[in-house]
Design an enzyme around this catalytic site. Structure first.
Site, PDB file in Angstrom:
ATOM      1  N   HIS B  65       0.845  -1.198  -0.099  1.00  0.00           N
ATOM      2  CA  HIS B  65      -0.110   0.056  -0.064  1.00  0.00           C
ATOM      3  C   HIS B  65       0.768   1.277  -0.147  1.00  0.00           C
ATOM      4  CE1 HIS B  65      -3.304  -2.770   0.625  1.00  0.00           C
ATOM      5  NE2 HIS B  65      -2.700  -3.263   2.082  1.00  0.00           N
ATOM      6  N   HIS B 227      -7.225  -4.439  -0.993  1.00  0.00           N
ATOM      7  CA  HIS B 227      -6.771  -5.770  -1.293  1.00  0.00           C
ATOM      8  C   HIS B 227      -7.337  -6.463  -2.241  1.00  0.00           C
ATOM      9  CE1 HIS B 227      -6.367  -5.029   3.216  1.00  0.00           C
ATOM     10  NE2 HIS B 227      -4.801  -4.956   2.856  1.00  0.00           N
TER      11      HIS B 227
END
Lengths: 341, 341
Positions: B65, B227
């Protein structure tokens, strides 16, 4: 088509022809403290420009390389940017409008990436500006060591060093440099900087209807240009450490940076490569620099000169001296680069 | 496989298992003035930490991320970050090591995105830290209005607001806030912020051998998680203005921001969407805000909480008041966010 086919253009768009002006409108809305957008001329102008007595910096080129150039308009960097359509040179009228909008009587430096369309159009714009009594110095960037001539270029392509030229020459202008001094430092940065790029995937332009070049699922383009131009060769994807070694070898084979030199090491994402990989590349790069006796006393890691969503990376090395380091460190406040303010 | 097949993992990698530590080593090499990396514990620690008497902020979660969270370690934001493997929670020992490394005697705030693994592991780490005499306050972020429960989550997912919590609570800690005050402002930001994400493509993890979900060439995932978790529905790609209208409607249906309010408008790229499109989205967002009588007095546009190279965008809106605005404006110096210094 398979469900993972990438041949379709999937983008956040309304009318593809409006991508550039709508994006510029967003840039202005987000950064109205720094810049304004003249949509009629399709130019980005520093808020408060012109500044009387300050040399002004203008750059431009096809869109699709954001944040280059509009994201570098602000304090201590560019005074104006003129984007064309995606991967298409702006026209002389845009460049002229930008030049007139920012000239503070001390002259204007045009920073021109070496692509045939950009070069011709900026030359014409400079002539038109001079007819209007504005002194213009043009500085060409041509730092890409991958190939000599290319699809859109006679000589070497202008790539990553352009960002460094805009920052360092912008600082020189902010410090009160004359037209000759600002152009001189810009040329010095170009002369002391070299770049090399690698692509893992193609990008798609809003109107291309698919990838602009084909590339195999285990291939990379070694020496790619920022419009997907071919590089030195197509080869199998290798471990990053090997890719970075080859890129560094290509750059240092052409850059006067003897062991013991300080460099600015710039790892640039072409748009679709995640930051986690860019820092891995930076890690591999530091090992190569060490092997050559070089120290990265300054660095920049991120997406600064892109090819839309292309997965790929370029490395730019700039041989530093005291003045370049000081100008790099000088305050800058633009949408994409900010420190000291 | 066709020559444009994306089912192969094409990344700048050496050994896929070493992506996270090698990337962290690059982060340290590039930003050694701001942070150090403890590779044994796989944590990123602010240079100069702990600061005696200052409340410390620790966050963490799966890697992939970036720049979240390691890129937000520095002055005025996080004191430490603990990344796990890609899309995998860090373990309590990492969190404990990070907590111990930065506690200056005034307590530590854990900023925890609401994913089951993160929540459980941070809870255990907090208990272990308290056994060692360190006061810990845990703050959960759960701002994603797309779905209630999800693949890895009971309740709402923590997404974009996490960046804003880290900045604003970091400023409160830098200003001398107590543990309760820093945790309080962090919870307030989470309470006043809402997010929604859309994906056009999947990402691939270094070890997944291909995309982590299938998506058609004309489809988007409306309400995607960071995700690749499913959202509300799969639908055809629409013009950006329509997508942004639907995202804004979803957010404002859940956010207490009456007409006349000021908001921070955060347009976040999920990794593979070029900046030119993010600014186009920002332009469409400003029109939606205007329609609802809201003013974006602050904004952030760029890739700050990503899903590797996923093409997609998320929007986060934070209802601002005077204190939040002041804390947002306070100086920050991290690899990914910097102003005022």
């Amino acid at each position: 088509m398979s469900s993972t086919d990438v041949a379709t253009v999937k983008k956040f768009l309304n009318n593809p022809d409006d991508l550039v002006p709508e994006s510029l409108a967003g840039l202005e809305a987000a950064h109205s403290d720094l810049l304004r957008v003249d949509l009629e001329n399709q130019i980005v102008v520093r808020r408060g420009a012109p500044t009387s007595g300050k040399v002004a910096l203008v750059s431009g080129g096809g869109a699709g390389h954001e944040p280059l150039h509009g994201g570098f308009v602000g304090v201590g960097m560019l005074d104006a940017a003129c984007p064309g359509a995606v991967f298409t040179s702006p026209v002389p009228d845009q460049m002229l409008a930008a030049t007139k909008a920012v000239d503070g009587g001390a002259g204007v430096v045009h920073i021109v990436k070496n692509y045939t369309g950009d070069v011709l159009n900026f030359r014409l714009a400079a002539e038109l500006a001079e007819d209007d009594g504005i002194q213009v110095e043009s500085v060409l960037t041509n730092d890409d060591v991958a190939v000599e001539d290319s699809l859109y270029t006679a000589g070497r392509r202008g790539v990553g060093v352009t960002v460094l030229v805009e920052k360092i020459a912008g600082a020189k202008a902010a410090a009160g440099g004359t037209l000759a001094e600002v152009a001189g430092i810009a040329r010095k940065v170009n002369a002391q900087g070299r770049s090399f790029g690698v692509a893992l995937t193609s990008c798609a332009t809003p109107t291309s209807g698919g990838p602009i070049f084909e590339i195999g699922s285990n291939e990379m383009e070694f020496g790619v240009g920022i419009h997907g131009e071919p590089g030195r060769r197509r080869e199998r994807v290798k471990p990053a450490a090997e890719i970075v070694e080859q890129m560094t070898t290509a750059i240092l084979g052409d850059l006067d940076a003897p062991s013991g030199s300080n460099v600015l090491a710039f790892v640039n994402g072409l748009g679709g490569t995640p930051l986690i990989e860019l820092y891995l590349v930076y890690n591999d790069l530091t090992k190569q620099l060490e092997r050559h006796g070089l120290t990265a006393t300054r660095n920049l890691v991120g997406n600064y000169i892109t090819s839309l969503e292309m997965a790929g990376v370029s490395i730019t090395l700039l041989a530093l001296d005291e003045e370049l380091t000081m100008l790099w460190d000088a305050p800058v406040h633009t949408p994409a680069l900010r420190w000291g303010t």
